[in-house]
Design a protein around this motif. Structure first.
Motif, PDB file in Angstrom:
ATOM      1  N   PRO A   1       0.310  -1.322   0.060  1.00 40.34           N
ATOM      2  CA  PRO A   1      -0.059  -0.409  -0.289  1.00 40.34           C
ATOM      3  C   PRO A   1       0.794   1.703  -0.313  1.00 40.34           C
ATOM      4  CG  PRO A   1      -1.231  -1.595   1.591  1.00 40.34           C
ATOM      5  CD  PRO A   1       0.938  -2.044   1.492  1.00 40.34           C
ATOM      6  N   ALA A   2       2.195   1.319   0.776  1.00 41.18           N
ATOM      7  CA  ALA A   2       2.987   2.975   0.975  1.00 41.18           C
ATOM      8  C   ALA A   2       3.444   2.646  -0.801  1.00 41.18           C
ATOM      9  CB  ALA A   2       3.851   2.222   1.690  1.00 41.18           C
ATOM     10  N   ILE A   3       3.722   1.346  -1.064  1.00 42.50           N
ATOM     11  CA  ILE A   3       4.223   1.502  -2.714  1.00 42.50           C
ATOM     12  C   ILE A   3       3.623   2.029  -3.492  1.00 42.50           C
ATOM     13  CG2 ILE A   3       5.354  -0.137  -5.119  1.00 42.50           C
ATOM     14  CD1 ILE A   3       6.425  -1.635  -2.522  1.00 42.50           C
ATOM     15  N   ILE A   4       2.348   1.689  -3.739  1.00 50.13           N
ATOM     16  CA  ILE A   4       1.212   2.526  -4.245  1.00 50.13           C
ATOM     17  C   ILE A   4       0.525   3.787  -4.362  1.00 50.13           C
ATOM     18  CG2 ILE A   4      -1.878   1.886  -4.675  1.00 50.13           C
ATOM     19  CD1 ILE A   4      -1.254  -0.673  -4.057  1.00 50.13           C
TER      20      ILE A   4
ATOM     21  N   GLU B   1      -0.379  -2.584 -11.834  1.00 46.33           N
ATOM     22  CA  GLU B   1      -0.688  -1.456 -13.021  1.00 46.33           C
ATOM     23  C   GLU B   1      -2.402  -1.920 -13.099  1.00 46.33           C
ATOM     24  OE1 GLU B   1       0.055  -4.421 -16.088  1.00 46.33           O
ATOM     25  OE2 GLU B   1       2.303  -3.478 -16.840  1.00 46.33           O
ATOM     26  N   ALA B   2      -2.942  -3.241 -11.783  1.00 48.05           N
ATOM     27  CA  ALA B   2      -4.566  -2.577 -11.720  1.00 48.05           C
ATOM     28  C   ALA B   2      -4.759  -1.156 -11.224  1.00 48.05           C
ATOM     29  CB  ALA B   2      -4.599  -3.932 -11.211  1.00 48.05           C
ATOM     30  N   GLN B   3      -3.640  -1.454 -10.041  1.00 49.57           N
ATOM     31  CA  GLN B   3      -4.116  -0.247  -9.166  1.00 49.57           C
ATOM     32  C   GLN B   3      -3.509   1.279  -9.669  1.00 49.57           C
ATOM     33  OE1 GLN B   3      -5.384   0.267  -6.097  1.00 49.57           O
ATOM     34  NE2 GLN B   3      -5.561  -1.694  -5.953  1.00 49.57           N
ATOM     35  N   LEU B   4      -2.668   1.806 -11.253  1.00 46.11           N
ATOM     36  CA  LEU B   4      -2.653   2.909 -11.501  1.00 46.11           C
ATOM     37  C   LEU B   4      -2.928   3.007 -12.713  1.00 46.11           C
ATOM     38  CD1 LEU B   4       1.139   2.534  -9.880  1.00 46.11           C
ATOM     39  CD2 LEU B   4      -0.593   4.129  -9.236  1.00 46.11           C
ATOM     40  N   ALA B   5      -3.152   1.738 -13.777  1.00 51.07           N
ATOM     41  CA  ALA B   5      -3.375   1.876 -14.818  1.00 51.07           C
ATOM     42  C   ALA B   5      -2.513   2.252 -15.733  1.00 51.07           C
ATOM     43  CB  ALA B   5      -4.998   2.393 -15.049  1.00 51.07           C
TER      44      ALA B   5
END
Length: 378
Positions: free
Chosen positions: A138-141, A190-194
């Motif tokens: 989560p911190a990386i995202i 990729e799923a989180q950031l598109a």
């Protein structure tokens, strides 16, 4: 960076081995054009035809396509030097896209940056490394979102340099410090950031930066020293991954049979136990002869590197880490040890030096990963 001040570099690409199939030819040719402009700066269409060996018709078609895609722009006309119509110059749209990069190798903070296509950092962000393993992803995202939001231009992709063994799909096979085993970090991001995401070991990212932006040759090993010790390798300009993606994992090579410090892995005398920043800093502080401690650590590094240099015929060793520890005495001892343990005829002039990129080397290597993966440029 303007074309008038850009220093030309010889065009070099990481070519795919074997014959280029017809269905891949257009992508290959696009990469040739982009690589030529990335290396040499603004050129005319005729210049590109001569440089790439492609026909003028093909170049005209590719340039039009790349302008339409936003990767190339026209830069006006070349100053006339004779009769005839002045040539129109084209160049990479260097401000048309941005690259997002993350460096997860820090002991207390994850670092992120927005970079230009030339690898220049235009914005920085960081977050503390969480104490709990469950909070690391989560911190990386969160960090990646902040970096991408600060791009103010289309994001070509996100490059991530991380500790651990990483396969060619961006899965972290193992990263004991984070408690990761088989983590599909690329897929998660990729799923989180598109945006397209490329993930590599931090030392492997660093050696790409040294090759593309630091003037390193095609046969080089970069040793990255921090919490642990790892290395990135290029042979013939190509990254060397190994059969299980673990090439360069030199930290747990035993460097001598005279005992030594206990390593976190349970063995005695691993290179990492001698050379990691925490271990080396502690021994230097406790010693009445800090120079001797540094020379001894350099000798241990040379013992680990000599077989690699000899087997791969490398021409250069680059060190990345604290210069007060790795520079001068340690680097000289490492170079001398490698020379005495390899065939003198070939390795007497082996060059051992510090990187010039400092703490930004992994971030700039992340940019190279995106340039190579998305545009075929390196």
């Amino acid at each position: 960076m303007s074309t008038s001040t850009r220093s030309p570099r010889p065009a070099r690409m990481r070519h795919t081995a074997g014959k280029i199939l017809p269905e891949h030819a257009r992508a290959h040719n696009r990469a040739l054009v982009l690589q030529s402009l990335f290396s040499a700066g603004a050129m005319s269409r005729a210049d590109l035809a001569r440089t790439t060996g492609l026909t003028r018709v093909t170049i005209s078609d590719l340039v039009a396509e790349l302008i339409g895609d936003g990767y190339i722009v026209e830069r006006g006309v070349r100053e006339a030097s004779g009769p005839g119509k002045p040539a129109i110059l084209v160049d990479l749209a260097r401000d048309g896209h941005r690259i997002a990069g993350l460096d997860l190798s820090g002991s207390d903070r994850f670092r992120g940056a927005t970079l230009t296509l030339d690898g220049e950092i235009v914005a920085r962000h960081e977050v503390p490394v969480p104490a709990s393993a469950a909070d690391i992803v989560p911190a990386i995202i969160e960090l990646a979102r902040a970096v991408i939001a600060d791009a103010h231009a289309p994001v070509l992709g996100l490059g991530v340099g991380t500790p651990g063994v990483v396969d060619d799909r961006g899965t972290v096979l193992t990263a004991p410090g984070f408690g990761w085993e088989g983590l599909d970090l690329s897929g998660i991001l990729e799923a989180q950031l598109a945006v397209p995401v490329l993930v590599a070991n931090d030392a492997n990212a660093a050696v790409l930066a040294e090759h593309t932006f630091g003037g390193a040759g095609d046969d080089v090993i970069l040793v990255r020293v921090g919490r642990g010790v790892g290395a990135g390798l290029l042979t013939g300009g190509q990254p060397l991954a190994g059969a299980r993606f673990a090439a360069g994992e030199i930290g747990h090579v035993t460097v001598g049979t005279d005992g030594g410090p206990l390593c976190a892995c349970g063995k005695i005398g691993c290179l990492e136990a001698w050379l990691s920043v925490p271990a080396l800093t502690e021994r230097v502080a406790a010693s009445s002869d800090p120079g001797g401690v540094l020379r001894d650590a350099g000798e241990r590094l040379g013992i680990a590197l000599a077989p690699i240099v000899g087997a791969l015929d490398l021409s250069e060793i680059v060190l990345s880490g604290p210069e007060d520890l790795l520079g001068d005495l340690l680097a000289e001892a490492a170079a001398e040890t490698v020379r005495t343990r390899t065939l003198a005829t070939f390795h007497d002039e082996l060059h051992v030096r510090m990187t010039t990129h400092g703490e930004d080397i992994v971030l700039r290597g992340a940019a190279v990963m995106v340039l190579s993966g998305r545009l075929g440029v390196s």
